[in-house]
Design an enzyme around this catalytic site. Structure first.
Site, mmCIF file in Angstrom:
data_model
loop_
_atom_site.group_PDB
_atom_site.id
_atom_site.type_symbol
_atom_site.label_atom_id
_atom_site.label_comp_id
_atom_site.label_asym_id
_atom_site.label_seq_id
_atom_site.Cartn_x
_atom_site.Cartn_y
_atom_site.Cartn_z
ATOM 1 N N LEU A 100 -10.344 41.605 54.673
ATOM 2 C CA LEU A 100 -10.612 42.780 53.850
ATOM 3 C C LEU A 100 -9.411 43.718 53.934
ATOM 4 O O LEU A 100 -8.950 44.049 55.025
ATOM 5 C CB LEU A 100 -11.884 43.480 54.322
ATOM 6 C CG LEU A 100 -13.160 42.643 54.240
ATOM 7 C CD1 LEU A 100 -14.344 43.412 54.802
ATOM 8 C CD2 LEU A 100 -13.430 42.182 52.827
ATOM 9 N N GLY B 133 -13.429 40.827 63.615
ATOM 10 C CA GLY B 133 -12.894 41.965 62.883
ATOM 11 C C GLY B 133 -13.338 41.899 61.434
ATOM 12 O O GLY B 133 -14.515 41.733 61.139
ATOM 13 N N ASP B 134 -12.385 41.997 60.538
ATOM 14 C CA ASP B 134 -12.693 41.929 59.097
ATOM 15 C C ASP B 134 -12.183 40.629 58.492
ATOM 16 O O ASP B 134 -11.904 40.560 57.306
ATOM 17 C CB ASP B 134 -12.095 43.135 58.374
ATOM 18 C CG ASP B 134 -10.574 43.170 58.469
ATOM 19 O OD1 ASP B 134 -10.031 42.769 59.510
ATOM 20 O OD2 ASP B 134 -9.939 43.603 57.497
ATOM 21 N N GLU B 135 -12.101 39.594 59.328
ATOM 22 C CA GLU B 135 -11.564 38.314 58.875
ATOM 23 C C GLU B 135 -12.685 37.284 58.785
ATOM 24 O O GLU B 135 -13.471 37.123 59.715
ATOM 25 C CB GLU B 135 -10.478 37.839 59.841
ATOM 26 C CG GLU B 135 -9.636 36.723 59.299
ATOM 27 C CD GLU B 135 -8.409 36.466 60.149
ATOM 28 O OE1 GLU B 135 -7.301 36.671 59.640
ATOM 29 O OE2 GLU B 135 -8.577 36.063 61.319
#
Length: 190
Positions: free
Chosen positions: A3, A44-46
């Site tokens: 993201l 995380g955002d992965e």
């Protein structure tokens, strides 16, 4: 998939809001993929998306385009619209690739997508890995160059030709690399 600018959400709205945004993004990903695909959050955002039963590369690119365009619509967070985009790195499995290699290639392509302006997808090319190695070597060489005093300035006059006057002087950095010789700033400043 990563993201874009997710850190800004955590920093401005807090980690609880960031967690809710991750859940909304995960739901968006599941809706944008096929029932046979696997969507997983790596951390995380992965996210990783495993596409199986693909007949040709164009199918993967169509799915990636659907995903990136799905993020053009805002996610609803605490009753208000939150705009976020996604950068995607695509890697096709090769017979000798293990999971780690496949994820590494996708990661390299994803960072290439981010470097190209975010909110897009990029397909891994073997040259990308070589470019990454070259960049890491350049960064190591730059650290040593600072220690060894290999950078120097060249001065170039700035002249007003219509009045034949010296307006000033530009100071231009150059790098005298011990193996490659003179390196111009366009190669190392970025």
């Amino acid at each position: 998939l990563d993201l874009d600018n997710f850190k800004n959400v955590n920093d401005s709205l807090g980690h609880d809001a960031g967690d809710r945004l991750l859940q909304a993004a995960a739901q968006r990903l599941v809706k944008s993929t096929r029932p046979s695909d696997t969507v997983a959050r790596l951390g995380g955002d992965e996210f990783a998306i495993l596409l199986e039963g693909i007949r040709e590369g164009g199918d993967v690119e169509r799915i990636a385009a659907t995903i990136t365009s799905s993020f053009h619509e805002p996610l609803i967070l605490d009753g208000s619209d939150t705009h976020i985009a996604a950068s995607i790195g695509i890697a096709f499995s090769q017979p000798d690739d293990d999971t780690e290699q496949l994820l590494r290639n996708a990661d390299i392509a994803m960072y290439s997508a981010k470097a190209a302006g975010k909110a897009r997808f990029v397909v891994f090319q073997p040259r990308m890995q070589e470019q990454l190695r070259e960049r890491l070597k350049l960064e190591e060489d730059m650290d040593r160059a600072l220690e060894r005093g290999e950078f120097f300035l060249e001065f170039q006059p700035v002249i007003d030709l219509s009045h034949r006057e010296l307006l000033g002087v530009e100071a231009l950095v150059r790098w005298n690399h011990p193996e490659q010789g003179l390196i111009m700033p366009g190669s190392f400043i970025p």
